[in-house]
Scaffold this active site. Structure first.
Site, PDB file in Angstrom:
ATOM      1  N   CYS A   1      23.274 118.958  -7.694  1.00 46.40           N
ATOM      2  CA  CYS A   1      22.753 120.270  -7.616  1.00 46.40           C
ATOM      3  C   CYS A   1      22.623 120.661  -6.313  1.00 46.40           C
ATOM      4  O   CYS A   1      22.851 119.908  -5.307  1.00 46.40           O
ATOM      5  CB  CYS A   1      21.338 120.380  -8.356  1.00 46.40           C
ATOM      6  SG  CYS A   1      20.216 119.011  -7.480  1.00 46.40           S
TER       7      CYS A   1
ATOM      8  N   HIS B   1      19.497 108.359  -5.488  1.00 48.79           N
ATOM      9  CA  HIS B   1      19.687 107.278  -6.059  1.00 48.79           C
ATOM     10  C   HIS B   1      21.213 106.868  -6.281  1.00 48.79           C
ATOM     11  O   HIS B   1      21.616 106.688  -7.334  1.00 48.79           O
ATOM     12  CB  HIS B   1      18.855 106.841  -7.006  1.00 48.79           C
ATOM     13  CG  HIS B   1      17.360 106.996  -6.612  1.00 48.79           C
ATOM     14  ND1 HIS B   1      16.644 106.104  -5.843  1.00 48.79           N
ATOM     15  CD2 HIS B   1      16.541 107.751  -7.114  1.00 48.79           C
ATOM     16  CE1 HIS B   1      15.651 106.621  -5.482  1.00 48.79           C
ATOM     17  NE2 HIS B   1      15.469 107.320  -6.314  1.00 48.79           N
TER      18      HIS B   1
ATOM     19  N   HIS C   1      13.339 116.616  -3.762  1.00 44.49           N
ATOM     20  CA  HIS C   1      12.049 116.801  -4.613  1.00 44.49           C
ATOM     21  C   HIS C   1      10.709 117.279  -3.968  1.00 44.49           C
ATOM     22  O   HIS C   1       9.689 117.685  -4.509  1.00 44.49           O
ATOM     23  CB  HIS C   1      11.792 115.222  -4.951  1.00 44.49           C
ATOM     24  CG  HIS C   1      12.670 114.492  -5.705  1.00 44.49           C
ATOM     25  ND1 HIS C   1      13.335 115.208  -6.754  1.00 44.49           N
ATOM     26  CD2 HIS C   1      13.330 113.226  -5.466  1.00 44.49           C
ATOM     27  CE1 HIS C   1      14.336 114.154  -7.202  1.00 44.49           C
ATOM     28  NE2 HIS C   1      14.239 113.021  -6.458  1.00 44.49           N
TER      29      HIS C   1
ATOM     30  N   GLU D   1       8.867 114.407  -7.467  1.00 46.83           N
ATOM     31  CA  GLU D   1       8.682 115.738  -7.367  1.00 46.83           C
ATOM     32  C   GLU D   1       7.210 116.228  -8.079  1.00 46.83           C
ATOM     33  O   GLU D   1       6.607 117.009  -7.449  1.00 46.83           O
ATOM     34  CB  GLU D   1       9.742 116.548  -8.463  1.00 46.83           C
ATOM     35  CG  GLU D   1       9.533 118.064  -8.652  1.00 46.83           C
ATOM     36  CD  GLU D   1      10.534 118.443  -9.412  1.00 46.83           C
ATOM     37  OE1 GLU D   1      11.944 118.302  -9.513  1.00 46.83           O
ATOM     38  OE2 GLU D   1      10.282 119.757 -10.047  1.00 46.83           O
TER      39      GLU D   1
ATOM     40  N   CYS E   1      14.652 124.471 -13.669  1.00 45.75           N
ATOM     41  CA  CYS E   1      15.766 124.892 -12.990  1.00 45.75           C
ATOM     42  C   CYS E   1      16.952 125.270 -13.431  1.00 45.75           C
ATOM     43  O   CYS E   1      17.318 124.588 -14.556  1.00 45.75           O
ATOM     44  CB  CYS E   1      16.089 123.488 -12.024  1.00 45.75           C
ATOM     45  SG  CYS E   1      17.549 123.953 -10.738  1.00 45.75           S
TER      46      CYS E   1
HETATM   47  S1  SF4 Z   1      15.106 122.297  -8.449  1.00 50.02           S
HETATM   48 FE1  SF4 Z   1      15.656 120.143  -8.711  1.00 50.02          FE
HETATM   49  S2  SF4 Z   1      17.571 120.251 -10.104  1.00 50.02           S
HETATM   50 FE2  SF4 Z   1      17.286 122.144  -9.394  1.00 50.02          FE
HETATM   51  S3  SF4 Z   1      18.467 122.479  -7.639  1.00 50.02           S
HETATM   52 FE3  SF4 Z   1      16.557 121.894  -6.782  1.00 50.02          FE
HETATM   53  S4  SF4 Z   1      16.464 119.657  -6.629  1.00 50.02           S
HETATM   54 FE4  SF4 Z   1      18.355 120.280  -8.125  1.00 50.02          FE
END
Ligand code: SF4
Length: 319
Positions: A16, A44, A77, A129, A192
């Protein structure tokens, strides 16, 4: 003899943007010649950690392990505000790789607390997170599975938000559940968009194939959710961490077309490697003999400009 004739990789897979940005920042800092650490593993994934280690970027568990003057990258996070303050106090150069979406989440949370809401977070309790979010709202109530929802108290003014990678259906269900728990309920949808798209694209591929391979960390909730979604549309799915986990050709018995998808911390190189492994292991002789080329073609067919999902130098530039 293998039966697989084709592998399809789901669209818009790979890192992402939050994960990609954090990795890019770590690489840029190292390239500028700074001693660079990441607070915790930036992702990870053994290949990525190796790649960063080759550039001199080392993960540390605590800020105390970082020498004064060195750079420390905060991963996507995010962290509790005290961690940022402590890093600054120690004279470290903080490179904030907190995903912009997570920063937005943290700001929303602060606002809700200031406005006096009792806040409920849908999230995995010890996920970094969520730990970071709780630094902004120590009294927030974290719930995950449905069985836990009964412990949400009844309050006059309540607010709900979500860890970024929670499944949208679960968030909607919890929101509906909470309607009867509060006089006023404020819902801030912080799931997200990458998570939503990833699930849509995985479902799209799962509907077209005989079997899915889902690639991602064993403990990654968003990866597990992808596996579950495949099952919902009736497509069997195997979840693996990497291509090396695929050893049994019998798992592909009778499958002609196999789909591959991955979690938000899985680089697209891993998906290509898995595609190649499937073709080698379970492809027809003709297909197995061209596994490398076919896997590269599957990746090229999946990549879209929106799927610019890796920062690793080994992948060709976006079209
Ligand atoms: S909120 Fe989390 S899943 Fe979405 S882009 Fe950001 S790090 Fe990636």
């Amino acid at each position: 003899m293998g039966s697989v004739v084709e592998v399809r990789i789901a669209r818009r897979t790979g890192f992402c943007y939050g994960v990609r940005e954090a990795i890019d920042k770590a690489k840029a800092a190292a390239a500028a010649g700074k001693p660079t650490h990441t607070l915790g593993q930036v992702v990870h994934n053994a290949g990525v950690i190796r790649d960063l280690a080759a550039l001199g970027v080392r993960p540390v568990d605590s800020l105390d392990d970082v020498d004064e003057g060195a750079a420390v990258v905060i991963r996507a996070h995010g962290v509790r505000p005290e961690v940022m303050a402590r890093a600054q106090e120690r004279g470290l150069e903080v490179i904030d790789g907190t995903c912009t979406w997570v920063i937005q989440e943290q700001r929303e949370l602060v606002r809700l607390v200031q406005e006096g809401y009792t806040v409920v977070i849908l999230g995995t309790p010890h996920h970094p997170e969520v730990v970071g979010l709780l630094g902004f709202a120590p009294d927030a109530i974290v719930v995950d599975e449905e069985e836990e929802w009964e412990r949400i108290p009844r309050r006059k003014r309540m607010a709900l938000l979500s860890q970024s990678t929670q499944p949208p259906w679960k968030f909607e269900k919890l929101a509906a559940f909470m309607v009867s728990r509060a006089h006023e309920l404020k819902i801030v949808n912080t799931v997200c968009p990458v998570t939503i798209r990833r699930q849509q694209d995985t479902l799209e591929t799962a509907r077209e194939v005989d079997l899915m391979v889902v690639v991602g960390g064993r403990n990654s909730a968003n990866t597990r959710e992808l596996t579950r979604l495949c099952g919902l549309v009736g497509t069997p799915a195997i979840q693996v961490e990497s291509a090396a986990d695929l050893r049994d050709p019998g798992a592909f018995d009778g499958a002609r077309i196999v789909g591959v998808t991955g979690g938000t911390s899985t680089p697209i190189e891993d998906l290509r490697a898995v595609a190649e492994r499937v073709l080698l292991l379970a492809g027809t002789p003709e297909v197995a003999s061209r596994a490398g080329d076919l896997a590269a073609a599957a990746l090229a067919a999946a990549a879209t400009p929106a799927g610019r999902t890796t920062s690793l130098a080994t992948v060709p530039a976006d079209p």
